[in-house]
Write a protein that holds these residues in place. Structure first.
Motif, PDB file in Angstrom:
ATOM      1  N   ALA A  44      -8.821   5.592  -9.685  1.00 42.54           N
ATOM      2  CA  ALA A  44      -9.159   4.181  -9.482  1.00 42.54           C
ATOM      3  C   ALA A  44      -9.318   3.922  -8.001  1.00 42.54           C
ATOM      4  CB  ALA A  44      -8.058   3.291 -10.056  1.00 42.54           C
ATOM      5  N   VAL A  45      -9.745   2.722  -7.677  1.00 34.80           N
ATOM      6  CA  VAL A  45      -9.751   2.251  -6.302  1.00 34.80           C
ATOM      7  C   VAL A  45      -8.484   1.423  -6.125  1.00 34.80           C
ATOM      8  CG1 VAL A  45     -10.934   0.862  -4.572  1.00 34.80           C
ATOM      9  CG2 VAL A  45     -12.260   2.263  -6.173  1.00 34.80           C
ATOM     10  N   TRP A  46      -7.689   1.802  -5.156  1.00 34.37           N
ATOM     11  CA  TRP A  46      -6.361   1.227  -4.908  1.00 34.37           C
ATOM     12  C   TRP A  46      -6.442   0.380  -3.652  1.00 34.37           C
ATOM     13  CZ3 TRP A  46      -1.797   5.083  -3.792  1.00 34.37           C
ATOM     14  CH2 TRP A  46      -0.580   4.421  -3.875  1.00 34.37           C
ATOM     15  N   ARG A  47      -6.024  -0.883  -3.746  1.00 30.95           N
ATOM     16  CA  ARG A  47      -6.063  -1.785  -2.597  1.00 30.95           C
ATOM     17  C   ARG A  47      -4.646  -2.158  -2.158  1.00 30.95           C
ATOM     18  NH1 ARG A  47     -10.487  -6.370  -3.427  1.00 30.95           N
ATOM     19  NH2 ARG A  47      -8.783  -7.345  -4.547  1.00 30.95           N
ATOM     20  N   VAL A  48      -4.439  -2.199  -0.838  1.00 32.01           N
ATOM     21  CA  VAL A  48      -3.161  -2.599  -0.262  1.00 32.01           C
ATOM     22  C   VAL A  48      -3.437  -3.618   0.836  1.00 32.01           C
ATOM     23  CG1 VAL A  48      -1.139  -1.819   1.038  1.00 32.01           C
ATOM     24  CG2 VAL A  48      -2.064  -0.391  -0.778  1.00 32.01           C
ATOM     25  N   PHE A  49      -2.621  -4.660   0.870  1.00 27.69           N
ATOM     26  CA  PHE A  49      -2.750  -5.722   1.865  1.00 27.69           C
ATOM     27  C   PHE A  49      -1.358  -6.041   2.393  1.00 27.69           C
ATOM     28  CE2 PHE A  49      -2.818 -10.293   2.913  1.00 27.69           C
ATOM     29  CZ  PHE A  49      -3.832 -10.313   3.851  1.00 27.69           C
ATOM     30  N   GLY A  50      -1.200  -6.128   3.694  1.00 28.20           N
ATOM     31  CA  GLY A  50       0.091  -6.444   4.297  1.00 28.20           C
ATOM     32  C   GLY A  50      -0.002  -7.699   5.134  1.00 28.20           C
ATOM     33  N   GLN A  51       0.969  -8.588   4.975  1.00 24.19           N
ATOM     34  CA  GLN A  51       0.992  -9.832   5.724  1.00 24.19           C
ATOM     35  C   GLN A  51       2.355  -9.979   6.391  1.00 24.19           C
ATOM     36  OE1 GLN A  51      -1.684 -12.160   6.009  1.00 24.19           O
ATOM     37  NE2 GLN A  51      -0.312 -12.723   7.664  1.00 24.19           N
ATOM     38  N   GLY A  52       2.394  -9.929   7.734  1.00 28.30           N
ATOM     39  CA  GLY A  52       3.637 -10.053   8.478  1.00 28.30           C
ATOM     40  C   GLY A  52       4.147 -11.485   8.474  1.00 28.30           C
ATOM     41  N   ASP A  53       5.434 -11.624   8.621  1.00 29.58           N
ATOM     42  CA  ASP A  53       6.095 -12.925   8.674  1.00 29.58           C
ATOM     43  C   ASP A  53       6.433 -13.225  10.128  1.00 29.58           C
ATOM     44  OD1 ASP A  53       7.951 -15.071   8.561  1.00 29.58           O
ATOM     45  OD2 ASP A  53       8.555 -14.476   6.533  1.00 29.58           O
ATOM     46  N   ALA A  54       5.964 -14.345  10.653  1.00 29.58           N
ATOM     47  CA  ALA A  54       6.194 -14.689  12.060  1.00 29.58           C
ATOM     48  C   ALA A  54       7.608 -15.200  12.311  1.00 29.58           C
ATOM     49  CB  ALA A  54       5.174 -15.738  12.503  1.00 29.58           C
ATOM     50  N   LYS A  55       8.359 -15.519  11.270  1.00 30.56           N
ATOM     51  CA  LYS A  55       9.693 -16.095  11.457  1.00 30.56           C
ATOM     52  C   LYS A  55      10.825 -15.228  10.931  1.00 30.56           C
ATOM     53  CE  LYS A  55       7.971 -20.747  11.112  1.00 30.56           C
ATOM     54  NZ  LYS A  55       7.344 -21.407  11.815  1.00 30.56           N
ATOM     55  N   ASP A  56      10.516 -14.152  10.255  1.00 31.15           N
ATOM     56  CA  ASP A  56      11.534 -13.291   9.671  1.00 31.15           C
ATOM     57  C   ASP A  56      11.142 -11.836   9.927  1.00 31.15           C
ATOM     58  OD1 ASP A  56      13.792 -12.544   8.281  1.00 31.15           O
ATOM     59  OD2 ASP A  56      13.016 -13.058   6.310  1.00 31.15           O
ATOM     60  N   ARG A  57      12.088 -10.946   9.883  1.00 31.12           N
ATOM     61  CA  ARG A  57      11.850  -9.527  10.158  1.00 31.12           C
ATOM     62  C   ARG A  57      11.376  -8.837   8.879  1.00 31.12           C
ATOM     63  NH1 ARG A  57      14.529  -7.927  14.939  1.00 31.12           N
ATOM     64  NH2 ARG A  57      14.559  -5.794  14.167  1.00 31.12           N
ATOM     65  N   ARG A  58      10.175  -9.184   8.430  1.00 32.82           N
ATOM     66  CA  ARG A  58       9.672  -8.599   7.193  1.00 32.82           C
ATOM     67  C   ARG A  58       8.148  -8.631   7.154  1.00 32.82           C
ATOM     68  NH1 ARG A  58       9.010 -12.618   2.379  1.00 32.82           N
ATOM     69  NH2 ARG A  58       8.597 -14.510   3.544  1.00 32.82           N
ATOM     70  N   VAL A  59       7.633  -7.793   6.277  1.00 30.51           N
ATOM     71  CA  VAL A  59       6.211  -7.777   5.938  1.00 30.51           C
ATOM     72  C   VAL A  59       6.139  -7.856   4.426  1.00 30.51           C
ATOM     73  CG1 VAL A  59       4.113  -6.360   5.901  1.00 30.51           C
ATOM     74  CG2 VAL A  59       5.544  -6.391   7.938  1.00 30.51           C
TER      75      VAL A  59
ATOM     76  N   ILE B 266      -4.940  -2.493  -8.355  1.00 33.66           N
ATOM     77  CA  ILE B 266      -6.067  -1.624  -8.684  1.00 33.66           C
ATOM     78  C   ILE B 266      -7.303  -2.523  -8.751  1.00 33.66           C
ATOM     79  CG2 ILE B 266      -7.057  -0.073 -10.420  1.00 33.66           C
ATOM     80  CD1 ILE B 266      -4.511   1.016  -8.979  1.00 33.66           C
ATOM     81  N   GLU B 267      -8.357  -2.113  -8.067  1.00 35.44           N
ATOM     82  CA  GLU B 267      -9.574  -2.922  -8.029  1.00 35.44           C
ATOM     83  C   GLU B 267     -10.168  -3.061  -9.434  1.00 35.44           C
ATOM     84  OE1 GLU B 267     -13.483  -1.991  -5.644  1.00 35.44           O
ATOM     85  OE2 GLU B 267     -11.881  -2.699  -4.304  1.00 35.44           O
ATOM     86  N   LYS B 268     -10.618  -4.255  -9.757  1.00 33.90           N
ATOM     87  CA  LYS B 268     -11.135  -4.557 -11.093  1.00 33.90           C
ATOM     88  C   LYS B 268     -12.292  -3.629 -11.461  1.00 33.90           C
ATOM     89  CE  LYS B 268     -12.868  -8.424 -13.845  1.00 33.90           C
ATOM     90  NZ  LYS B 268     -12.129  -8.099 -15.024  1.00 33.90           N
ATOM     91  N   ASP B 269     -12.226  -3.115 -12.691  1.00 32.64           N
ATOM     92  CA  ASP B 269     -13.246  -2.227 -13.263  1.00 32.64           C
ATOM     93  C   ASP B 269     -13.454  -0.937 -12.458  1.00 32.64           C
ATOM     94  OD1 ASP B 269     -13.752  -4.025 -15.357  1.00 32.64           O
ATOM     95  OD2 ASP B 269     -15.210  -5.131 -14.152  1.00 32.64           O
ATOM     96  N   ALA B 270     -12.410  -0.463 -11.788  1.00 37.97           N
ATOM     97  CA  ALA B 270     -12.538   0.730 -10.949  1.00 37.97           C
ATOM     98  C   ALA B 270     -11.827   1.952 -11.536  1.00 37.97           C
ATOM     99  CB  ALA B 270     -11.976   0.443  -9.556  1.00 37.97           C
TER     100      ALA B 270
END
Length: 190
Positions: free
Chosen positions: A57-72, A78-82
């Motif tokens: 399949a096609v695997w997607r990963v997205f990361g969003q950092g937190d500006a106020k806490d020590r975390r991401v 899995i991409e649709k129909d992939a």
């Protein structure tokens, strides 16, 4: 859910499909990979006895950092129909789509440095192939192992894909390349 405008802007960029992915800005990361999972049938004692086939399949990963806490916050789907199966004509229709696939966010370092939670998200391949919802994990960095006035610390995270049930197992879990995460506790940023 990921912020849709950042997700689109990041994944539409050139580097999302290459190497280890794309750093869109200091708080946003994305990547798209070709995922291939090799399945083995197991006996009643859980011992692998025969290679069943593969699913990809096609695997997607997205990361969003937190500006106020020590975390991401890490998102994955899995991409649709992939999804494609290599199980044979009959099993591609009746067996492979029902085999479970688990995705799980992980830390590369010990739990005294960072932590990941919640646990794995497990769905059948057919559901992943048609599911618009993103699995997500918070990767926390522990302040007590940091240094200096701003409590700077680094760790790495990754997402793994695997199956481990009564019928099939993956001997080698698929993993995204580890990504570096920098955290601090500075109070002077706006």
């Amino acid at each position: 859910m990921p912020y849709e405008d950042r997700l689109s802007a990041c994944l539409d960029g050139d580097a999302a499909d290459k190497g280890i992915g794309r750093v869109y800005n200091r708080f946003t990361y994305c990547a798209r990979w070709n995922l291939q999972v090799e399945y083995w049938e197991i006996d009643s004692k859980g011992v692998p006895v025969e290679k069943a086939r593969t699913a990809s399949a096609v695997w997607r990963v997205f990361g969003q950092g937190d500006a106020k806490d020590r975390r991401v916050r890490i998102f994955s789907q899995i991409e649709k129909d992939a999804v494609d199966y290599d199980w044979g004509p009959i099993d591609n229709i009746f067996v492979a789509p029902g085999v479970p696939l688990s995705l799980m966010g992980q830390c590369s370092q010990d739990s005294d440095v960072c932590g990941a939670g919640p646990g794995s998200y497990t769905l059948p391949w057919a559901t992943w192939d048609n599911n618009p919802i993103w699995a997500n994990w918070d990767i926390h960095n522990r302040e007590q192992n940091s240094e200096g006035r701003d409590k700077i610390s680094y760790n790495q995270w990754y997402v793994e894909a695997f199956t481990d049930n009564e019928e099939y197992t993956t001997l080698n879990r698929a993993e995204t390349p580890p990504r570096l995460m920098r955290c601090d506790s500075a109070t002077y940023f706006n």
